[in-house]
Design a protein around this motif. Structure first.
Motif, PDB file in Angstrom:
ATOM      1  N   ALA A  72       7.088   8.663 -17.630  1.00  0.00           N
ATOM      2  CA  ALA A  72       6.893   7.337 -16.049  1.00  0.00           C
ATOM      3  C   ALA A  72       7.068   6.117 -16.321  1.00  0.00           C
ATOM      4  CB  ALA A  72       6.141   7.472 -15.559  1.00  0.00           C
ATOM      5  N   ASP A  73       7.379   5.636 -15.587  1.00  0.00           N
ATOM      6  CA  ASP A  73       8.114   4.273 -15.802  1.00  0.00           C
ATOM      7  C   ASP A  73       6.512   3.097 -14.463  1.00  0.00           C
ATOM      8  OD1 ASP A  73       8.828   2.023 -15.332  1.00  0.00           O
ATOM      9  OD2 ASP A  73      10.815   2.353 -15.058  1.00  0.00           O
ATOM     10  N   PRO A  74       6.272   2.717 -14.809  1.00  0.00           N
ATOM     11  CA  PRO A  74       4.762   1.868 -13.923  1.00  0.00           C
ATOM     12  C   PRO A  74       6.235   1.199 -12.791  1.00  0.00           C
ATOM     13  CG  PRO A  74       3.665   1.980 -15.843  1.00  0.00           C
ATOM     14  CD  PRO A  74       5.694   2.573 -15.703  1.00  0.00           C
ATOM     15  N   ALA A  75       7.338   0.230 -13.536  1.00  0.00           N
ATOM     16  CA  ALA A  75       8.093   0.031 -12.329  1.00  0.00           C
ATOM     17  C   ALA A  75       8.297   0.016 -11.530  1.00  0.00           C
ATOM     18  CB  ALA A  75       9.087  -0.862 -13.242  1.00  0.00           C
ATOM     19  N   LYS A  76       8.729   1.881 -11.839  1.00  0.00           N
ATOM     20  CA  LYS A  76       9.660   2.323 -10.529  1.00  0.00           C
ATOM     21  C   LYS A  76       8.512   3.138  -9.720  1.00  0.00           C
ATOM     22  CE  LYS A  76      13.523   4.632 -13.126  1.00  0.00           C
ATOM     23  NZ  LYS A  76      13.671   5.516 -14.001  1.00  0.00           N
ATOM     24  N   GLY A  77       7.306   3.625  -9.880  1.00  0.00           N
ATOM     25  CA  GLY A  77       6.001   3.092  -9.282  1.00  0.00           C
ATOM     26  C   GLY A  77       5.892   2.393  -8.044  1.00  0.00           C
ATOM     27  N   GLU A  78       6.020   1.277  -8.399  1.00  0.00           N
ATOM     28  CA  GLU A  78       5.739   0.082  -7.976  1.00  0.00           C
ATOM     29  C   GLU A  78       6.795  -0.189  -6.619  1.00  0.00           C
ATOM     30  OE1 GLU A  78       4.788  -4.550  -7.843  1.00  0.00           O
ATOM     31  OE2 GLU A  78       6.036  -3.954  -9.569  1.00  0.00           O
ATOM     32  N   LYS A  79       7.894   0.545  -6.926  1.00  0.00           N
ATOM     33  CA  LYS A  79       8.739   0.478  -5.864  1.00  0.00           C
ATOM     34  C   LYS A  79       8.236   1.890  -5.266  1.00  0.00           C
ATOM     35  CE  LYS A  79      12.451  -1.327  -8.368  1.00  0.00           C
ATOM     36  NZ  LYS A  79      13.682  -1.001  -8.707  1.00  0.00           N
ATOM     37  N   VAL A  80       7.640   3.044  -5.585  1.00  0.00           N
ATOM     38  CA  VAL A  80       7.045   4.082  -4.616  1.00  0.00           C
ATOM     39  C   VAL A  80       6.425   3.832  -4.015  1.00  0.00           C
ATOM     40  CG1 VAL A  80       6.594   6.307  -4.681  1.00  0.00           C
ATOM     41  CG2 VAL A  80       8.363   6.116  -6.369  1.00  0.00           C
ATOM     42  N   PHE A  81       5.854   3.271  -4.612  1.00  0.00           N
ATOM     43  CA  PHE A  81       4.017   2.312  -3.843  1.00  0.00           C
ATOM     44  C   PHE A  81       4.522   1.943  -2.422  1.00  0.00           C
ATOM     45  CE2 PHE A  81       0.766  -0.581  -2.662  1.00  0.00           C
ATOM     46  CZ  PHE A  81      -0.595   0.454  -3.461  1.00  0.00           C
ATOM     47  N   GLY A  82       5.752   1.497  -2.100  1.00  0.00           N
ATOM     48  CA  GLY A  82       6.060   1.234  -1.535  1.00  0.00           C
ATOM     49  C   GLY A  82       6.277   1.549   0.493  1.00  0.00           C
ATOM     50  N   LYS A  83       5.897   2.669   0.044  1.00  0.00           N
ATOM     51  CA  LYS A  83       5.682   4.286   0.828  1.00  0.00           C
ATOM     52  C   LYS A  83       4.528   4.136   1.349  1.00  0.00           C
ATOM     53  CE  LYS A  83       9.479   6.901  -0.904  1.00  0.00           C
ATOM     54  NZ  LYS A  83       9.692   7.951  -1.121  1.00  0.00           N
ATOM     55  N   CYS A  84       3.209   3.505   0.025  1.00  0.00           N
ATOM     56  CA  CYS A  84       1.812   3.296   0.475  1.00  0.00           C
ATOM     57  C   CYS A  84       2.020   2.395   0.946  1.00  0.00           C
ATOM     58  CB  CYS A  84       1.347   4.067  -1.194  1.00  0.00           C
ATOM     59  SG  CYS A  84       2.048   5.287  -1.686  1.00  0.00           S
ATOM     60  N   LYS A  85       2.349   1.337   0.399  1.00  0.00           N
ATOM     61  CA  LYS A  85       1.783  -0.414   1.805  1.00  0.00           C
ATOM     62  C   LYS A  85       1.012  -0.524   2.844  1.00  0.00           C
ATOM     63  CE  LYS A  85       3.955  -3.493  -1.832  1.00  0.00           C
ATOM     64  NZ  LYS A  85       4.660  -4.596  -1.694  1.00  0.00           N
ATOM     65  N   ALA A  86       1.522   1.006   4.427  1.00  0.00           N
ATOM     66  CA  ALA A  86       1.190   0.237   5.269  1.00  0.00           C
ATOM     67  C   ALA A  86      -0.056   1.133   5.109  1.00  0.00           C
ATOM     68  CB  ALA A  86       2.130   1.770   6.056  1.00  0.00           C
ATOM     69  N   CYS A  87      -0.411   2.137   4.923  1.00  0.00           N
ATOM     70  CA  CYS A  87      -1.681   2.292   4.617  1.00  0.00           C
ATOM     71  C   CYS A  87      -2.695   1.872   3.468  1.00  0.00           C
ATOM     72  CB  CYS A  87      -1.846   3.645   5.004  1.00  0.00           C
ATOM     73  SG  CYS A  87      -0.763   4.460   6.394  1.00  0.00           S
ATOM     74  N   HIS A  88      -2.537   1.597   2.567  1.00  0.00           N
ATOM     75  CA  HIS A  88      -3.427   1.722   1.255  1.00  0.00           C
ATOM     76  C   HIS A  88      -3.208   0.332   0.800  1.00  0.00           C
ATOM     77  CE1 HIS A  88      -4.268   5.675   1.405  1.00  0.00           C
ATOM     78  NE2 HIS A  88      -3.339   6.237   1.672  1.00  0.00           N
ATOM     79  N   LYS A  89      -4.445  -0.141  -0.070  1.00  0.00           N
ATOM     80  CA  LYS A  89      -4.113  -1.635  -0.759  1.00  0.00           C
ATOM     81  C   LYS A  89      -4.876  -1.322  -2.248  1.00  0.00           C
ATOM     82  CE  LYS A  89      -5.158  -4.750   3.722  1.00  0.00           C
ATOM     83  NZ  LYS A  89      -5.538  -5.678   4.115  1.00  0.00           N
ATOM     84  N   LEU A  90      -4.658  -2.589  -2.875  1.00  0.00           N
ATOM     85  CA  LEU A  90      -5.156  -2.200  -4.211  1.00  0.00           C
ATOM     86  C   LEU A  90      -5.668  -3.221  -4.614  1.00  0.00           C
ATOM     87  CD1 LEU A  90      -1.294  -1.305  -5.562  1.00  0.00           C
ATOM     88  CD2 LEU A  90      -3.418   0.141  -5.107  1.00  0.00           C
ATOM     89  N   ASP A  91      -6.566  -4.002  -3.536  1.00  0.00           N
ATOM     90  CA  ASP A  91      -7.330  -5.554  -3.575  1.00  0.00           C
ATOM     91  C   ASP A  91      -8.902  -4.840  -3.903  1.00  0.00           C
ATOM     92  OD1 ASP A  91      -7.246  -5.197  -1.111  1.00  0.00           O
ATOM     93  OD2 ASP A  91      -6.660  -7.333  -0.910  1.00  0.00           O
ATOM     94  N   GLY A  92      -9.120  -3.396  -3.444  1.00  0.00           N
ATOM     95  CA  GLY A  92     -10.080  -3.122  -3.665  1.00  0.00           C
ATOM     96  C   GLY A  92     -11.054  -2.978  -1.587  1.00  0.00           C
TER      97      GLY A  92
END
Length: 172
Positions: A72-92
């Motif tokens: 897997a490619d984490p850089a591509k995963g970061e783009k997929v995470f765009g779908k998650c950003k509306a509800c989830h954060k990564l900063d705790g």
């Protein structure tokens, strides 16, 4: 009702029947190419079909998820995470959904201060890459009763890339 009215209704019915039969005849000529009266059908186009139908079809082999995750490619995963950003954060910090910082390896429904659904809170287990893969495919199927309204990620490659990204963020 006089005879003239009856003749009009009868004429309309016969006319409609003739139009119906004519359309059937002419559409048959168009799609069959004009042949077919001698017992042999000549089609307007031909489709190549392999003998044996579905029996001879090669089934696509499933690649184990661990192998997909390893590639897997984490850089591509970061783009997929765009779908998650509306509800989830990564900063705790929690948002509509719980934060995803350190989600891989964390117990299910264990973020302090987040109000989980009863189904999620009582699910138990741990967010392993395999569990995340199944959950992200169709959250409501994996944990019936979850409040997560996301339909899921259909492509297993997207799920693997997203999990690789979450693991890479976790390591920082």
């Amino acid at each position: 009702m006089d005879t003239m009215e009856f003749n009009k209704f009868f004429g309309a019915a016969v006319g409609a029947l003739l139009v119906y039969m004519g359309l059937g005849f002419f559409s048959e000529l168009i799609y069959r190419g004009g042949g077919g009266h001698d017992g042999e059908h000549h089609y307007a186009y031909a489709l190549a079909v392999e003998e044996g139908g579905d029996e001879g079809a090669a089934k696509e082999e499933e690649v184990p998820f661990a192998d997909l995750l390893a590639q897997a490619d984490p850089a591509k995963g970061e783009k997929v995470f765009g779908k998650c950003k509306a509800c989830h954060k990564l900063d705790g910090t929690n948002a509509t959904g719980p934060h995803l910082k350190g989600v891989v390896g964390r117990p299910v429904g264990a973020v302090e201060g987040f109000n989980y659904s009863a189904a999620m809170a009582s699910h138990g287990g741990e967010w392993t890459p395999e569990a995340l893969n199944e959950f992200l495919a169709k959250p409501k199927d994996y944990i019936p009763g979850t409040k997560m309204s996301f339909a899921g990620l259909k492509k297993v490659e997207d799920r693997a890339n997203l999990i690789a990204y979450l693991q890479s963020v976790q390591a920082q």
